[in-house]
Motif scaffolding. Structure first.
Motif, PDB file in Angstrom:
ATOM      1  N   GLU A   1       1.045  13.205  41.172  1.00 40.34           N
ATOM      2  CA  GLU A   1       0.415  14.050  40.148  1.00 40.34           C
ATOM      3  C   GLU A   1      -0.795  14.801  40.691  1.00 40.34           C
ATOM      4  O   GLU A   1      -1.021  15.966  40.340  1.00 40.34           O
ATOM      5  CB  GLU A   1      -0.038  13.189  38.966  1.00 40.34           C
TER       6      GLU A   1
ATOM      7  N   ARG B   1       0.141  17.760  42.694  1.00 40.13           N
ATOM      8  CA  ARG B   1       0.766  18.780  41.840  1.00 40.13           C
ATOM      9  C   ARG B   1      -0.242  19.384  40.860  1.00 40.13           C
ATOM     10  O   ARG B   1       0.121  20.195  40.002  1.00 40.13           O
ATOM     11  CB  ARG B   1       1.947  18.178  41.048  1.00 40.13           C
TER      12      ARG B   1
ATOM     13  N   CYS C   1      -1.698  18.076  38.282  1.00 37.30           N
ATOM     14  CA  CYS C   1      -1.469  17.738  36.883  1.00 37.30           C
ATOM     15  C   CYS C   1      -2.813  17.611  36.173  1.00 37.30           C
ATOM     16  O   CYS C   1      -3.778  17.115  36.742  1.00 37.30           O
ATOM     17  CB  CYS C   1      -0.681  16.435  36.767  1.00 37.30           C
TER      18      CYS C   1
ATOM     19  N   ASP D   1       8.344  15.817  41.170  1.00 38.37           N
ATOM     20  CA  ASP D   1       8.875  14.868  40.196  1.00 38.37           C
ATOM     21  C   ASP D   1      10.333  14.571  40.556  1.00 38.37           C
ATOM     22  O   ASP D   1      10.940  15.236  41.402  1.00 38.37           O
ATOM     23  CB  ASP D   1       8.702  15.363  38.764  1.00 38.37           C
ATOM     24  N   ASP D   2      10.908  13.557  39.934  1.00 38.87           N
ATOM     25  CA  ASP D   2      12.234  13.083  40.320  1.00 38.87           C
ATOM     26  C   ASP D   2      13.288  14.181  40.238  1.00 38.87           C
ATOM     27  O   ASP D   2      14.142  14.304  41.126  1.00 38.87           O
ATOM     28  CB  ASP D   2      12.650  11.904  39.431  1.00 38.87           C
TER      29      ASP D   2
ATOM     30  N   GLU E   1       7.706  20.795  39.597  1.00 44.32           N
ATOM     31  CA  GLU E   1       7.993  20.123  38.326  1.00 44.32           C
ATOM     32  C   GLU E   1       9.371  20.595  37.880  1.00 44.32           C
ATOM     33  O   GLU E   1       9.569  21.770  37.572  1.00 44.32           O
ATOM     34  CB  GLU E   1       6.955  20.485  37.266  1.00 44.32           C
TER      35      GLU E   1
END
Length: 561
Positions: A185, A188, A190, A258-259, A297
């Motif tokens: 995070e 990224r 976030c 993210d996944d 994302e």
């Protein structure tokens, strides 16, 4: 029911009575009784009214309330007072350092109804204006609220950034030859961080793992396979992933996106990528342009990466000015001239947009019509005085309950631009909240829609709106949408930036600064704007002085005919 919960109920009742300015004698008597019940050497439950009445410090009235509480689970008088008190105001009474009298001032004089709004007011330096408050009290309240936020395990990016960077430097000191980088995070950008992830690549993975476990860079260290988990001093969870250097970039890639993003990229590879020399190589072998970490994302930008059409993300150097700022004319700390000189001389910007609060914002010394004209006269004087810099005359006009702005047209037309924002009556259903915003957007004098949902991260959810309808209305009416750069807001949410851009809507990175240092929040606005995929060609305050002057003139000329 044990004595302590009984005492807490009685104490709450006394606080509510004080909040609503009831009989001081009764308040004091009830507060003393609450203290007494808490210290009783025997359980109050099971005692009769006659027995409780005879206890020193309780008396007839309180004994009756205790019996009612034990029999019904509540006290009618307390329920009546709670019905007249916003839930957030009750929560504020639990903040250490402020009693019911101060909460009453915060609620009734400043119009603040929950802890999130209170925290925002502390950051705006608004509490010092209230009777009985000072800088120390304001700072103490802010610290308590921040501590409570941290206890829930979630942190604003801005609040952990420095601690995270300090932690990374400590790791580099321990492993000078290692490859070390943030992931997850934090990398990224976030807006809310649950956990800090760091990937550590060393020649000998096992030695690195052991060294890290034995170090003192983290608290509550917990080894887990090749992961070392712990916490920073501020309570933020940390996870260091230890790998051999040859696997570093693959692990960094896997731990950053993210996944959904990671899975989609890897599904496009023709051959396995075991030991890539860079993250760029992973994307190239997947037939993709390199995707910046903040864009990882989901799959939003992967299709563009396949055709080399990723946006050239906006950066701080692209910004030429700053809009939506407050001065001492309303609830700011610095004068208009001080704000302008700081922007020109320290930040090397070309223009400043002043947007003090409008008249409905009484709690923030909102400008009456007379004071609007006085401020504009001062700005005219400063514009003649300041070389190589321009101050635009703006206002943050409150959007009223029915969606109208709080000045007549003859005053609205005197501004260079208008930021329209909601600050009050936030409890509406989606349909009403949306129609309220759309009416303000359709007002021909509205230039920018300010902090569209009014959210305060980790404190207050934004009011519910139909984002698509609001953004479509902005597109239809040539209204810019603000990205409020205050790290408590970051509103418009980055998840809607792409929809706005696809509709041709301009976005503006506005600091909502209430002091000179507040301009620095544009840094966080840039981070979240990049996360949403904003590029300078659609960023309003990336326009030069000449260009934005033309932009404002075209808008006002249409209105004025």
């Amino acid at each position: 029911m044990e004595n302590k919960p009984i005492a807490r109920k009685l104490r709450l009742l006394s606080q509510l009575m004080e909040l609503h300015e009831e009989n001081p004698f009764k308040i004091k008597s009830l507060a003393n009784a609450a203290f007494k019940v808490d210290k009783l050497p025997f359980p109050a439950a099971g005692k009769t009214f006659a027995e409780l009445e005879k206890v020193d410090g309780i008396g007839k009235s309180t004994a009756g309330k205790i019996i009612e509480l034990l029999e019904k689970g509540t006290i009618t008088e307390m329920e009546d007072l709670l019905a007249k008190t916003p839930e957030g105001v009750v929560e504020m009474m639990g903040i250490k350092g402020i009693g019911p009298k101060k909460v009453a001032i915060i609620w009734k004089d400043l119009g603040i109804e929950n802890i999130g709004e209170l925290y925002y007011a502390c950051n705006e330096n608004r509490l010092v204006e209230a009777k009985g408050f000072g800088l120390k009290t304001q700072e103490d309240i802010r610290n308590v609220i921040e501590f409570n936020m941290a206890s829930h395990g979630k942190f604003l990016y801005a609040k952990v950034e420095q601690e995270a960077k300090d932690f990374l430097e400590q790791l580099k000191g321990i492993f000078p030859d290692g490859l070390i980088e943030f992931a997850g995070e934090f990398r990224r950008y976030c807006e809310i961080i649950d956990k800090l992830i760091v990937v550590l690549g060393c020649r000998d993975q096992e030695i690195a793992f052991t060294t890290l476990v034995q170090s003192e860079v983290m608290r509550e260290v917990e080894p887990d396979k090749n992961h070392v988990k712990g916490k920073l001093a501020n309570g933020l969870k940390v996870e260091v992933v230890c790998v051999e250097k040859r696997y570093f970039y693959k692990k960094l890639f896997e731990q950053t996106g993210d996944d959904e993003h990671v899975k989609d990229v890897l599904s496009k590879t023709v051959e396995p990528i075991d030991q890539p020399e860079s993250e760029d190589l992973i994307y190239r072998k997947s037939g993709l342009e390199y995707v910046q970490p903040e864009l990882r994302e989901g799959t939003t930008f992967i299709e563009r990466a396949e055709t080399n059409k990723l946006p050239q993300l906006v950066n701080h150097a692209d910004l030429k000015g700053t809009l939506h700022n407050h001065s001492t004319w309303s609830d700011g700390i610095n004068t208009v001239e001080e704000m302008a000189l700081y922007c020109r001389d320290e930040l090397k910007l070309e223009y400043l947009g002043m947007c003090d609060h409008s008249k409905s914002a009484f709690y923030a010394k909102g400008l009456t019509i007379e004071r609007v004209l006085q401020q504009q006269e001062e700005i005219d004087h400063l514009n003649k005085k300041l070389d190589g810099f321009h101050i635009f005359k703006g206002i943050e006009s409150d959007i009223l309950y029915d969606g109208s702005l709080d000045y007549p047209d003859e005053i609205l037309k005197k501004f260079d631009f208008i930021v329209a924002s909601v600050h009050s009556i936030l409890k509406m259903d989606e349909e009403k909240a949306t129609s309220r915003l759309i009416k303000a957007i359709e007002n021909p004098y509205t230039t920018i829609l300010g902090h569209p949902t009014g959210r305060l991260l980790l404190s207050r959810n934004g009011y519910p709106i139909n984002y698509k309808k609001v953004i479509d209305a902005c597109a239809a009416n040539n209204v810019v949408i603000e990205i409020n750069a205050n790290p408590l807001r970051l509103d418009l949410d980055w998840r809607w930036h792409q929809y706005a851009l696809e509709k041709g809507v301009w976005l503006s990175i506005n600091p909502d600064a209430h002091r000179k240092e507040g301009f620095l929040d544009m840094y966080y606005g840039i981070l979240v704007a990049r996360k949403g995929g904003l590029y300078k060609e659609r960023c309003l305050n990336a326009l030069s002085l000449q260009e934005i002057g033309k932009f404002f003139s075209q808008k006002t000329s249409v209105v004025r005919g």
